[in-house]
Design a protein around this motif. Structure first.
Motif, short mmCIF file in Angstrom:
data_model
loop_
_atom_site.label_atom_id
_atom_site.label_comp_id
_atom_site.label_asym_id
_atom_site.label_seq_id
_atom_site.Cartn_x
_atom_site.Cartn_y
_atom_site.Cartn_z
N ARG A 77 -35.06 -30.89 -17.05
CA ARG A 77 -36.06 -31.25 -15.90
C ARG A 77 -36.29 -32.49 -16.06
O ARG A 77 -36.34 -33.42 -17.02
CB ARG A 77 -37.50 -30.28 -16.07
CG ARG A 77 -37.30 -29.00 -16.02
CD ARG A 77 -36.99 -28.46 -14.45
NE ARG A 77 -36.89 -27.35 -14.29
CZ ARG A 77 -35.55 -26.45 -14.45
NH1 ARG A 77 -34.51 -27.31 -14.65
NH2 ARG A 77 -35.16 -25.26 -13.99
N GLY A 78 -36.46 -33.12 -14.81
CA GLY A 78 -36.80 -34.72 -14.70
C GLY A 78 -38.23 -35.08 -15.20
O GLY A 78 -39.11 -34.37 -15.09
N ARG A 79 -38.04 -36.27 -15.97
CA ARG A 79 -39.54 -36.99 -16.49
C ARG A 79 -39.08 -38.33 -16.35
O ARG A 79 -38.05 -38.77 -16.49
CB ARG A 79 -39.56 -36.25 -17.71
CG ARG A 79 -38.75 -37.11 -19.08
CD ARG A 79 -39.32 -36.73 -20.18
NE ARG A 79 -38.79 -37.21 -21.51
CZ ARG A 79 -38.85 -38.51 -21.75
NH1 ARG A 79 -39.98 -39.21 -21.27
NH2 ARG A 79 -38.11 -39.03 -22.97
N GLN A 80 -40.28 -39.01 -16.44
CA GLN A 80 -40.24 -40.50 -16.44
C GLN A 80 -40.30 -41.10 -17.81
O GLN A 80 -40.87 -40.25 -18.67
CB GLN A 80 -41.29 -40.99 -15.52
CG GLN A 80 -41.30 -42.47 -15.18
CD GLN A 80 -42.36 -42.96 -14.08
OE1 GLN A 80 -43.47 -42.05 -13.89
NE2 GLN A 80 -42.62 -44.10 -13.63
N VAL A 81 -39.86 -42.28 -18.31
CA VAL A 81 -40.02 -42.94 -19.25
C VAL A 81 -41.43 -43.06 -19.51
O VAL A 81 -42.16 -43.54 -18.80
CB VAL A 81 -39.12 -44.18 -19.27
CG1 VAL A 81 -39.47 -44.94 -20.77
CG2 VAL A 81 -37.59 -44.02 -19.10
N HIS A 82 -41.93 -42.92 -20.74
CA HIS A 82 -43.27 -42.99 -21.27
C HIS A 82 -43.28 -44.24 -22.19
O HIS A 82 -42.11 -44.44 -23.03
CB HIS A 82 -43.66 -41.62 -21.99
CG HIS A 82 -43.96 -40.58 -21.07
ND1 HIS A 82 -44.79 -40.57 -19.97
CD2 HIS A 82 -42.97 -39.50 -20.99
CE1 HIS A 82 -44.42 -39.36 -19.46
NE2 HIS A 82 -43.51 -38.74 -20.00
N GLU A 83 -44.20 -44.66 -22.38
CA GLU A 83 -44.35 -45.83 -23.34
C GLU A 83 -44.38 -45.35 -24.71
O GLU A 83 -43.49 -46.16 -25.39
CB GLU A 83 -45.88 -46.45 -23.27
CG GLU A 83 -46.24 -47.57 -24.08
CD GLU A 83 -47.54 -48.13 -23.96
OE1 GLU A 83 -48.04 -48.76 -24.90
OE2 GLU A 83 -48.04 -48.25 -22.85
#
Length: 165
Positions: A77-83
């Motif tokens: 599942r798609g996710r965004q880069v996190h800090e």
């Protein structure tokens, strides 16, 4: 790979939306690592620099192309880069220079050494093949081309990781 330590090496593959190139790279590399018997030693994930497709499965064309070669992308599942990714992952590999530039802007200075292009581990890198092209707006052949590229680069990356251990 020397199994003397219990520290897992971690790899994050990054593209723009995390529905075509980076999940393909994740699935390919996961299978390469498993075939080599190192799934216990290498953590693998993928993410996007943008939040366009968070929670969505990979593009259907990417899934079909991967499935034809025996790679499983259905559960991804798609996710965004996190800090926190910059701290946690040892390798943060972008598919192209545009996404690498975004990562470089967002990455704290102490972690910038972890950033790179996936294709730097491919045999064609020295001949100028430095980016995995985005197949999203093209035909099925683009997804096959991406698979060829990430298979090659994945082998090189696995070899690099094994030689570091």
């Amino acid at each position: 790979m020397n199994r003397k330590e219990n520290i897992k090496t971690s790899v994050l593959f990054v593209c723009m939306g995390n529905i075509c190139r980076s999940p393909t790279a994740e699935a390919v590399f996961r299978q390469q690592v498993k075939a080599a018997g190192f799934e216990h030693a290498i953590h693998i994930d993928s993410a996007g620099t943008h939040d366009y497709h968070v929670g969505q499965p990979p593009d259907e064309r990417a899934q079909r192309a991967a499935q034809r070669r025996g790679y499983d992308t259905q559960k991804l599942r798609g996710r965004q880069v996190h800090e926190r990714d910059f701290e946690v992952f040892h390798y943060i590999l972008a598919m192209d220079r545009a996404n690498l530039a975004i990562l470089e802007r967002e990455c704290p200075p102490q972690y910038r050494h972890k950033l790179g292009l996936l294709m730097q581990y491919g045999e064609g890198f020295s001949q100028g093949i430095q980016e995995v092209p985005d197949p999203y707006f093209g035909g099925n052949q683009g997804f096959e081309h991406v698979l060829n590229m990430v298979e090659e680069a994945g082998r090189g990356l696995l070899n690099r990781i094994c030689n570091e251990k």
